[in-house]
Scaffold this motif. Structure first.
Motif, PDB file in Angstrom:
ATOM      1  N   SER A 206       0.814  -1.217   0.000  1.00 52.38           N
ATOM      2  CA  SER A 206       0.000   0.000   0.000  1.00 52.38           C
ATOM      3  C   SER A 206       0.845   1.263   0.000  1.00 52.38           C
ATOM      4  O   SER A 206       0.316   2.367  -0.110  1.00 52.38           O
ATOM      5  N   ALA A 230      -2.467  -0.877  -5.555  1.00 54.53           N
ATOM      6  CA  ALA A 230      -3.033  -1.352  -4.288  1.00 54.53           C
ATOM      7  C   ALA A 230      -4.509  -1.003  -4.164  1.00 54.53           C
ATOM      8  O   ALA A 230      -5.270  -1.707  -3.497  1.00 54.53           O
ATOM      9  N   SER A 231      -4.941   0.067  -4.811  1.00 54.34           N
ATOM     10  CA  SER A 231      -6.340   0.490  -4.706  1.00 54.34           C
ATOM     11  C   SER A 231      -7.267  -0.280  -5.643  1.00 54.34           C
ATOM     12  O   SER A 231      -8.487  -0.096  -5.581  1.00 54.34           O
ATOM     13  N   ALA A 237      -4.582  -5.362  -0.888  1.00 53.96           N
ATOM     14  CA  ALA A 237      -3.697  -4.257  -0.518  1.00 53.96           C
ATOM     15  C   ALA A 237      -3.131  -4.518   0.871  1.00 53.96           C
ATOM     16  O   ALA A 237      -3.881  -4.788   1.812  1.00 53.96           O
ATOM     17  N   GLY A 239      -0.946  -3.184   4.038  1.00 56.45           N
ATOM     18  CA  GLY A 239      -0.356  -2.092   4.793  1.00 56.45           C
ATOM     19  C   GLY A 239       0.712  -2.596   5.747  1.00 56.45           C
ATOM     20  O   GLY A 239       1.116  -3.751   5.695  1.00 56.45           O
ATOM     21  N   GLY A 270      -2.524   4.262   3.368  1.00 52.95           N
ATOM     22  CA  GLY A 270      -3.925   3.893   3.525  1.00 52.95           C
ATOM     23  C   GLY A 270      -4.841   5.091   3.399  1.00 52.95           C
ATOM     24  O   GLY A 270      -4.420   6.233   3.578  1.00 52.95           O
ATOM     25  N   VAL A 308      -8.380   1.387   1.482  1.00 52.82           N
ATOM     26  CA  VAL A 308      -7.061   0.743   1.441  1.00 52.82           C
ATOM     27  C   VAL A 308      -6.409   0.909   2.812  1.00 52.82           C
ATOM     28  O   VAL A 308      -6.514   1.988   3.417  1.00 52.82           O
ATOM     29  N   PRO A 309      -5.714  -0.114   3.344  1.00 56.25           N
ATOM     30  CA  PRO A 309      -5.442  -1.433   2.778  1.00 56.25           C
ATOM     31  C   PRO A 309      -6.502  -2.456   3.194  1.00 56.25           C
ATOM     32  O   PRO A 309      -7.424  -2.140   3.943  1.00 56.25           O
TER      33      PRO A 309
END
Length: 432
Positions: A206, A230-231, A237, A239, A270, A308-309
Protein backbone atom coordinates in the motif's frame (compact mmCIF):
# COMPACT_ATOMS: atom_id res chain seq x y z
CA UNK A 1 8.08 4.96 -8.22
CA UNK A 2 7.25 6.19 -4.74
CA UNK A 3 7.28 2.98 -2.76
CA UNK A 4 11.04 2.77 -2.32
CA UNK A 5 12.78 0.48 0.14
CA UNK A 6 14.00 1.64 3.50
CA UNK A 7 17.48 0.77 4.71
CA UNK A 8 18.94 0.61 8.21
CA UNK A 9 22.20 0.68 10.09
CA UNK A 10 23.86 -2.66 10.83
CA UNK A 11 24.09 -2.00 14.57
CA UNK A 12 20.31 -2.06 14.91
CA UNK A 13 18.64 -5.32 15.86
CA UNK A 14 17.34 -6.94 12.71
CA UNK A 15 14.42 -9.33 12.57
CA UNK A 16 14.79 -12.87 11.22
CA UNK A 17 12.08 -13.87 8.78
CA UNK A 18 11.71 -17.05 10.83
CA UNK A 19 10.56 -14.82 13.72
CA UNK A 20 7.79 -13.41 11.55
CA UNK A 21 6.88 -16.91 10.39
CA UNK A 22 6.40 -17.93 14.02
CA UNK A 23 4.72 -14.71 15.14
CA UNK A 24 2.14 -14.95 12.37
CA UNK A 25 1.66 -18.70 12.84
CA UNK A 26 2.38 -19.78 9.27
CA UNK A 27 0.96 -23.30 8.65
CA UNK A 28 3.73 -25.73 9.57
CA UNK A 29 2.57 -28.54 7.29
CA UNK A 30 3.08 -26.53 4.10
CA UNK A 31 5.91 -24.52 2.62
CA UNK A 32 4.26 -24.09 -0.78
CA UNK A 33 5.23 -27.36 -2.46
CA UNK A 34 3.63 -27.80 -5.86
CA UNK A 35 2.82 -24.09 -6.18
CA UNK A 36 4.24 -21.19 -8.14
CA UNK A 37 4.79 -17.80 -6.52
CA UNK A 38 5.30 -14.83 -8.84
CA UNK A 39 7.15 -11.63 -7.99
CA UNK A 40 6.78 -8.59 -10.25
CA UNK A 41 9.65 -6.11 -10.37
CA UNK A 42 10.22 -2.76 -12.04
CA UNK A 43 13.85 -1.73 -12.40
CA UNK A 44 16.89 -3.02 -10.56
CA UNK A 45 17.85 -6.65 -10.40
CA UNK A 46 19.48 -9.22 -8.15
CA UNK A 47 22.46 -11.51 -7.77
CA UNK A 48 21.63 -15.18 -7.28
CA UNK A 49 24.67 -15.44 -5.00
CA UNK A 50 22.84 -13.28 -2.43
CA UNK A 51 19.83 -15.58 -2.42
CA UNK A 52 22.06 -18.65 -2.03
CA UNK A 53 24.03 -17.01 0.78
CA UNK A 54 20.87 -16.06 2.64
CA UNK A 55 19.39 -19.55 2.35
CA UNK A 56 22.62 -21.18 3.54
CA UNK A 57 22.83 -18.84 6.52
CA UNK A 58 19.19 -19.59 7.37
CA UNK A 59 19.53 -23.35 6.95
CA UNK A 60 16.83 -23.63 4.29
CA UNK A 61 16.86 -25.05 0.79
CA UNK A 62 17.28 -22.69 -2.15
CA UNK A 63 14.01 -22.59 -4.11
CA UNK A 64 13.85 -22.92 -7.87
CA UNK A 65 13.85 -19.39 -9.27
CA UNK A 66 12.82 -18.65 -12.86
CA UNK A 67 13.66 -15.21 -14.25
CA UNK A 68 11.32 -13.89 -16.94
CA UNK A 69 12.30 -10.98 -19.20
CA UNK A 70 15.83 -11.56 -17.91
CA UNK A 71 17.34 -8.82 -20.07
CA UNK A 72 15.72 -6.35 -17.66
CA UNK A 73 17.46 -7.93 -14.65
CA UNK A 74 19.97 -5.13 -14.12
CA UNK A 75 21.36 -4.94 -10.60
CA UNK A 76 23.87 -2.27 -9.76
CA UNK A 77 27.46 -3.31 -10.43
CA UNK A 78 28.42 -5.64 -7.59
CA UNK A 79 31.51 -3.73 -6.50
CA UNK A 80 29.75 -0.36 -6.41
CA UNK A 81 26.73 -1.93 -4.73
CA UNK A 82 28.95 -3.41 -2.03
CA UNK A 83 30.63 -0.07 -1.36
CA UNK A 84 27.28 1.68 -0.90
CA UNK A 85 25.92 -1.09 1.32
CA UNK A 86 29.06 -0.92 3.46
CA UNK A 87 28.72 2.84 3.77
CA UNK A 88 25.12 2.62 4.93
CA UNK A 89 25.92 -0.23 7.31
CA UNK A 90 28.63 1.95 8.82
CA UNK A 91 26.17 4.78 9.42
CA UNK A 92 26.79 7.08 6.45
CA UNK A 93 24.20 9.80 5.93
CA UNK A 94 21.80 8.65 3.21
CA UNK A 95 21.27 12.14 1.77
CA UNK A 96 25.01 12.64 1.43
CA UNK A 97 25.33 9.29 -0.31
CA UNK A 98 22.56 10.23 -2.70
CA UNK A 99 24.34 13.45 -3.62
CA UNK A 100 27.79 11.90 -3.98
CA UNK A 101 26.60 8.82 -5.87
CA UNK A 102 23.71 10.21 -7.88
CA UNK A 103 24.36 7.87 -10.81
CA UNK A 104 24.19 4.76 -8.61
CA UNK A 105 21.86 5.56 -5.75
CA UNK A 106 18.45 4.83 -7.30
CA UNK A 107 19.79 1.68 -8.93
CA UNK A 108 21.07 0.59 -5.52
CA UNK A 109 17.60 1.09 -4.00
CA UNK A 110 15.97 -0.84 -6.82
CA UNK A 111 18.49 -3.67 -6.43
CA UNK A 112 17.78 -3.84 -2.70
CA UNK A 113 14.04 -3.91 -3.45
CA UNK A 114 14.28 -6.82 -5.87
CA UNK A 115 16.66 -8.76 -3.64
CA UNK A 116 14.44 -8.29 -0.58
CA UNK A 117 11.29 -9.38 -2.42
CA UNK A 118 12.94 -12.62 -3.52
CA UNK A 119 14.54 -13.34 -0.14
CA UNK A 120 11.26 -12.87 1.76
CA UNK A 121 9.51 -15.35 -0.55
CA UNK A 122 12.47 -17.73 -0.56
CA UNK A 123 12.53 -17.73 3.24
CA UNK A 124 8.81 -18.14 3.80
CA UNK A 125 7.73 -20.34 0.86
CA UNK A 126 10.93 -22.07 -0.20
CA UNK A 127 9.20 -25.21 -1.45
CA UNK A 128 7.31 -23.20 -4.07
CA UNK A 129 8.72 -22.46 -7.50
CA UNK A 130 9.41 -18.72 -7.68
CA UNK A 131 8.86 -16.78 -10.91
CA UNK A 132 10.50 -13.35 -11.04
CA UNK A 133 9.01 -11.13 -13.75
CA UNK A 134 10.76 -7.93 -14.76
CA UNK A 135 8.50 -5.26 -16.21
CA UNK A 136 10.25 -3.32 -18.93
CA UNK A 137 9.58 0.40 -19.21
CA UNK A 138 7.16 1.41 -21.96
CA UNK A 139 8.87 4.54 -23.25
CA UNK A 140 5.92 5.39 -25.50
CA UNK A 141 3.55 5.86 -22.57
CA UNK A 142 3.01 9.03 -20.58
CA UNK A 143 5.68 9.44 -17.92
CA UNK A 144 3.62 8.37 -14.91
CA UNK A 145 2.02 5.53 -16.83
CA UNK A 146 5.19 3.95 -18.15
CA UNK A 147 5.01 1.72 -15.11
CA UNK A 148 1.30 0.97 -15.53
CA UNK A 149 1.68 -0.12 -19.14
CA UNK A 150 4.76 -2.17 -18.26
CA UNK A 151 2.81 -3.95 -15.52
CA UNK A 152 -0.08 -4.61 -17.92
CA UNK A 153 2.24 -6.57 -20.18
CA UNK A 154 3.66 -8.59 -17.29
CA UNK A 155 0.31 -9.48 -15.75
CA UNK A 156 -0.96 -10.62 -19.14
CA UNK A 157 2.22 -12.72 -19.39
CA UNK A 158 1.53 -14.24 -15.97
CA UNK A 159 -1.87 -15.39 -17.25
CA UNK A 160 -0.02 -17.94 -19.40
CA UNK A 161 1.27 -19.72 -16.29
CA UNK A 162 -0.84 -18.58 -13.33
CA UNK A 163 0.78 -18.88 -9.88
CA UNK A 164 -0.94 -19.26 -6.52
CA UNK A 165 -0.02 -15.69 -5.61
CA UNK A 166 1.73 -12.61 -6.93
CA UNK A 167 3.82 -10.20 -4.86
CA UNK A 168 4.07 -6.58 -6.02
CA UNK A 169 6.01 -4.10 -3.89
CA UNK A 170 6.01 -1.20 -6.38
CA UNK A 171 3.32 1.47 -6.52
CA UNK A 172 2.60 5.11 -7.26
CA UNK A 173 -0.03 7.66 -6.23
CA UNK A 174 -3.41 7.33 -7.92
CA UNK A 175 -3.33 10.98 -8.91
CA UNK A 176 -0.31 10.39 -11.12
CA UNK A 177 -1.69 7.21 -12.69
CA UNK A 178 -5.16 8.63 -13.31
CA UNK A 179 -3.91 11.95 -14.64
CA UNK A 180 -1.50 10.28 -17.04
CA UNK A 181 -4.17 8.18 -18.72
CA UNK A 182 -7.35 6.46 -17.56
CA UNK A 183 -7.22 4.07 -20.51
CA UNK A 184 -3.90 2.62 -19.35
CA UNK A 185 -5.24 2.16 -15.83
CA UNK A 186 -8.27 0.27 -17.13
CA UNK A 187 -6.09 -2.07 -19.21
CA UNK A 188 -4.01 -3.02 -16.17
CA UNK A 189 -7.10 -3.36 -13.97
CA UNK A 190 -8.61 -5.74 -16.52
CA UNK A 191 -5.48 -7.94 -16.38
CA UNK A 192 -5.59 -7.93 -12.58
CA UNK A 193 -9.26 -8.91 -12.69
CA UNK A 194 -8.62 -11.88 -14.96
CA UNK A 195 -5.92 -13.21 -12.66
CA UNK A 196 -8.04 -12.77 -9.53
CA UNK A 197 -10.94 -14.61 -11.14
CA UNK A 198 -8.57 -17.48 -11.97
CA UNK A 199 -7.74 -17.83 -8.29
CA UNK A 200 -4.48 -15.89 -8.27
CA UNK A 201 -4.12 -13.80 -5.11
CA UNK A 202 -2.30 -10.55 -5.90
CA UNK A 203 -0.59 -9.02 -2.87
CA UNK A 204 0.23 -5.31 -3.38
CA UNK A 205 2.11 -2.99 -1.03
CA UNK A 206 0.00 0.00 0.00
CA UNK A 207 3.04 2.28 0.14
CA UNK A 208 5.07 3.85 2.93
CA UNK A 209 3.88 7.46 2.73
CA UNK A 210 1.01 7.24 5.19
CA UNK A 211 -2.30 9.04 4.77
CA UNK A 212 -0.67 11.61 2.50
CA UNK A 213 0.22 9.03 -0.16
CA UNK A 214 2.89 11.46 -1.34
CA UNK A 215 5.82 13.19 0.36
CA UNK A 216 4.40 15.78 2.75
CA UNK A 217 5.86 18.66 0.74
CA UNK A 218 3.79 17.55 -2.26
CA UNK A 219 0.41 17.31 -0.52
CA UNK A 220 -0.61 20.81 -1.61
CA UNK A 221 -0.06 19.79 -5.25
CA UNK A 222 -1.75 16.40 -5.34
CA UNK A 223 -3.83 16.40 -2.16
CA UNK A 224 -3.80 13.13 -0.28
CA UNK A 225 -4.38 9.93 -2.19
CA UNK A 226 -3.76 6.20 -1.96
CA UNK A 227 -1.45 4.19 -4.21
CA UNK A 228 -2.30 2.18 -7.28
CA UNK A 229 -2.42 -0.77 -8.02
CA UNK A 230 -3.03 -1.35 -4.29
CA UNK A 231 -6.34 0.49 -4.71
CA UNK A 232 -7.58 -1.95 -7.35
CA UNK A 233 -10.51 -4.07 -6.16
CA UNK A 234 -8.82 -7.10 -7.73
CA UNK A 235 -5.82 -7.16 -5.39
CA UNK A 236 -5.11 -7.58 -1.70
CA UNK A 237 -3.70 -4.26 -0.52
CA UNK A 238 -1.13 -4.78 2.24
CA UNK A 239 -0.36 -2.09 4.79
CA UNK A 240 2.28 -2.08 7.52
CA UNK A 241 2.46 -2.78 11.23
CA UNK A 242 5.20 -2.62 13.83
CA UNK A 243 5.64 -4.85 16.88
CA UNK A 244 5.03 -3.66 20.43
CA UNK A 245 7.90 -4.99 22.55
CA UNK A 246 7.79 -5.35 26.35
CA UNK A 247 10.73 -4.84 28.70
CA UNK A 248 11.84 -8.45 28.28
CA UNK A 249 12.00 -8.12 24.50
CA UNK A 250 8.84 -10.15 23.90
CA UNK A 251 6.35 -9.22 21.19
CA UNK A 252 3.10 -8.41 22.99
CA UNK A 253 1.13 -6.82 20.17
CA UNK A 254 1.31 -4.53 17.16
CA UNK A 255 0.76 -0.92 16.26
CA UNK A 256 0.58 0.96 12.96
CA UNK A 257 3.91 1.20 11.12
CA UNK A 258 4.90 4.86 11.58
CA UNK A 259 8.42 6.15 12.15
CA UNK A 260 11.17 8.53 11.08
CA UNK A 261 14.18 7.47 9.05
CA UNK A 262 17.01 9.96 8.42
CA UNK A 263 14.60 12.79 9.09
CA UNK A 264 11.91 11.56 6.70
CA UNK A 265 8.52 10.32 7.95
CA UNK A 266 7.19 6.95 6.81
CA UNK A 267 3.95 5.20 7.69
CA UNK A 268 1.51 2.60 6.44
CA UNK A 269 -0.16 3.78 3.24
CA UNK A 270 -3.92 3.89 3.52
CA UNK A 271 -7.07 5.86 2.89
CA UNK A 272 -9.73 5.95 0.21
CA UNK A 273 -9.44 5.75 -3.57
CA UNK A 274 -10.23 8.79 -5.63
CA UNK A 275 -11.09 6.90 -8.79
CA UNK A 276 -12.04 3.28 -8.03
CA UNK A 277 -15.49 2.33 -6.76
CA UNK A 278 -15.43 -0.34 -4.04
CA UNK A 279 -16.95 -3.74 -4.70
CA UNK A 280 -20.08 -4.51 -2.63
CA UNK A 281 -18.17 -6.65 -0.11
CA UNK A 282 -15.61 -3.98 0.72
CA UNK A 283 -18.18 -1.18 0.61
CA UNK A 284 -20.11 -2.92 3.38
CA UNK A 285 -17.06 -3.80 5.49
CA UNK A 286 -15.09 -0.60 4.87
CA UNK A 287 -17.76 2.08 4.40
CA UNK A 288 -16.97 5.28 2.59
CA UNK A 289 -16.68 8.06 5.19
CA UNK A 290 -18.19 11.53 5.20
CA UNK A 291 -16.21 14.20 3.38
CA UNK A 292 -12.62 14.45 4.54
CA UNK A 293 -10.58 17.54 3.73
CA UNK A 294 -7.56 17.37 1.43
CA UNK A 295 -8.47 14.13 -0.34
CA UNK A 296 -7.98 13.90 -4.08
CA UNK A 297 -11.08 12.78 -6.01
CA UNK A 298 -11.11 12.09 -9.72
CA UNK A 299 -13.61 10.52 -12.07
CA UNK A 300 -16.14 9.31 -9.50
CA UNK A 301 -19.77 10.15 -9.03
CA UNK A 302 -19.52 9.64 -5.27
CA UNK A 303 -16.97 11.36 -3.10
CA UNK A 304 -14.56 8.56 -2.19
CA UNK A 305 -13.92 5.02 -3.28
CA UNK A 306 -12.35 1.73 -2.26
CA UNK A 307 -10.76 1.66 1.18
CA UNK A 308 -7.06 0.74 1.44
CA UNK A 309 -5.44 -1.43 2.78
CA UNK A 310 -7.18 -4.79 3.14
CA UNK A 311 -4.65 -6.33 5.54
CA UNK A 312 -1.23 -5.62 7.03
CA UNK A 313 1.98 -7.22 8.22
CA UNK A 314 5.37 -6.35 9.68
CA UNK A 315 6.94 -3.27 8.10
CA UNK A 316 8.96 -1.90 11.03
CA UNK A 317 12.02 0.06 9.97
CA UNK A 318 13.85 0.06 13.28
CA UNK A 319 13.72 -3.75 13.40
CA UNK A 320 13.90 -4.38 9.66
CA UNK A 321 14.14 -7.93 8.41
CA UNK A 322 17.58 -9.32 7.73
CA UNK A 323 18.42 -9.85 4.06
CA UNK A 324 21.71 -10.25 2.16
CA UNK A 325 22.80 -7.70 -0.45
CA UNK A 326 26.18 -7.85 -2.20
CA UNK A 327 27.14 -10.55 0.29
CA UNK A 328 26.47 -8.25 3.27
CA UNK A 329 23.79 -8.55 5.93
CA UNK A 330 21.29 -5.76 5.51
CA UNK A 331 17.99 -4.55 7.00
CA UNK A 332 14.74 -3.97 5.09
CA UNK A 333 11.41 -2.51 6.15
CA UNK A 334 8.25 -0.96 4.78
CA UNK A 335 5.26 -2.49 3.05
CA UNK A 336 7.78 -3.90 0.58
CA UNK A 337 8.32 -6.57 3.25
CA UNK A 338 4.66 -6.95 4.14
CA UNK A 339 3.49 -7.67 0.56
CA UNK A 340 5.78 -10.66 -0.18
CA UNK A 341 5.11 -11.96 3.34
CA UNK A 342 1.40 -12.14 2.55
CA UNK A 343 2.04 -13.65 -0.89
CA UNK A 344 4.17 -16.35 0.72
CA UNK A 345 1.54 -17.12 3.36
CA UNK A 346 -1.20 -17.43 0.74
CA UNK A 347 0.99 -19.71 -1.38
CA UNK A 348 1.46 -22.04 1.60
CA UNK A 349 -2.26 -22.04 2.32
CA UNK A 350 -3.27 -22.64 -1.32
CA UNK A 351 -0.87 -25.59 -1.43
CA UNK A 352 -3.30 -27.22 1.01
CA UNK A 353 -6.67 -25.86 -0.06
CA UNK A 354 -6.32 -25.12 -3.73
CA UNK A 355 -6.58 -21.61 -5.13
CA UNK A 356 -9.64 -19.47 -4.48
CA UNK A 357 -11.07 -16.83 -6.79
CA UNK A 358 -11.38 -13.27 -5.43
CA UNK A 359 -9.66 -14.28 -2.21
CA UNK A 360 -9.34 -10.66 -1.11
CA UNK A 361 -13.10 -10.28 -0.84
CA UNK A 362 -13.43 -13.57 1.03
CA UNK A 363 -11.22 -12.21 3.82
CA UNK A 364 -13.99 -9.79 4.80
CA UNK A 365 -16.48 -12.51 5.73
CA UNK A 366 -17.33 -12.54 9.47
CA UNK A 367 -16.18 -16.18 9.69
CA UNK A 368 -12.61 -15.00 8.93
CA UNK A 369 -12.50 -12.39 11.70
CA UNK A 370 -10.60 -14.67 14.09
CA UNK A 371 -7.86 -15.13 11.45
CA UNK A 372 -6.62 -11.57 12.04
CA UNK A 373 -4.69 -9.84 14.78
CA UNK A 374 -6.61 -6.58 15.07
CA UNK A 375 -4.27 -3.58 15.16
CA UNK A 376 -6.12 -0.88 17.07
CA UNK A 377 -3.28 1.44 18.08
CA UNK A 378 -1.41 4.12 16.16
CA UNK A 379 -2.05 6.27 13.08
CA UNK A 380 -0.56 6.88 9.63
CA UNK A 381 0.17 10.60 9.95
CA UNK A 382 3.43 11.68 8.29
CA UNK A 383 2.76 15.44 8.53
CA UNK A 384 3.21 16.02 12.24
CA UNK A 385 -0.44 16.95 12.55
CA UNK A 386 -0.49 19.36 9.60
CA UNK A 387 -2.92 17.24 7.61
CA UNK A 388 -5.68 14.88 8.64
CA UNK A 389 -4.72 11.23 8.92
CA UNK A 390 -6.36 7.96 9.85
CA UNK A 391 -6.33 6.40 13.29
CA UNK A 392 -6.34 2.66 13.92
CA UNK A 393 -9.58 1.41 15.43
CA UNK A 394 -11.18 -1.90 16.29
CA UNK A 395 -12.02 -3.77 13.09
CA UNK A 396 -11.12 -2.53 9.62
CA UNK A 397 -9.41 0.85 9.36
CA UNK A 398 -7.42 2.75 6.68
CA UNK A 399 -4.11 2.08 8.48
CA UNK A 400 -3.85 -1.71 8.73
CA UNK A 401 -7.12 -2.91 7.18
CA UNK A 402 -8.50 -6.04 8.81
CA UNK A 403 -5.23 -6.56 10.67
CA UNK A 404 -2.24 -8.88 10.49
CA UNK A 405 -2.55 -12.62 9.86
CA UNK A 406 -2.75 -15.69 12.01
CA UNK A 407 -1.84 -18.20 9.32
CA UNK A 408 -3.16 -21.31 11.04
CA UNK A 409 -6.52 -19.67 11.74
CA UNK A 410 -6.68 -18.27 8.22
CA UNK A 411 -6.14 -21.77 6.84
CA UNK A 412 -8.83 -23.19 9.15
CA UNK A 413 -11.29 -20.46 8.16
CA UNK A 414 -10.71 -21.11 4.47
CA UNK A 415 -11.05 -24.85 4.91
CA UNK A 416 -14.35 -24.36 6.74
CA UNK A 417 -15.58 -22.04 3.98
CA UNK A 418 -14.69 -24.52 1.25
CA UNK A 419 -16.15 -27.45 3.17
CA UNK A 420 -19.42 -25.52 3.47
CA UNK A 421 -19.35 -25.12 -0.29
CA UNK A 422 -18.75 -28.83 -0.74
CA UNK A 423 -15.23 -28.31 -2.09
CA UNK A 424 -12.40 -30.71 -1.23
CA UNK A 425 -9.34 -28.94 0.16
CA UNK A 426 -6.53 -31.42 -0.37
CA UNK A 427 -5.65 -31.23 -4.07
CA UNK A 428 -4.05 -27.80 -4.15
CA UNK A 429 -5.60 -27.27 -7.59
CA UNK A 430 -9.24 -26.33 -7.15
CA UNK A 431 -10.31 -22.83 -8.18
CA UNK A 432 -13.68 -21.79 -6.74
Amino acid sequence: MNNKPTVFAANQKLTALSELEAFYHFPKNSRGAGQRLAIVEYGGGFYMSDIVTYCKQSGISVPKINVHNSAANKPLDLTRLGHLVDAINQGADVNTLRQKHAADYDQMLATIEVTADIIVCAALANDAEIDVYFAERDKSAARHNQTVTAFSGVFKQILNQPPAAVSLSWSQPEYDVYSAGVKDLKVLDSALSMLSQKGVAISCASGDLGAAGVPVNEVSRNKRNVHYPASSTHVIAVGGSAPVIDSSGKWVGETVFNDIYHGYPFASGGGYSGCITPDPVRKKAAPIPPAIDDLWVGGMGSSYGRGVPDVAAFADQTRGVKIVVAGRDFGMGGTSVAAPLWASLITRIFAITGSVADFGQLLYKPAFRSAFNDVANGDNDTSGGKYKCYVATKGWDPCTGLGTPNGEKLLASLQAELTARGVKTTSGETVV
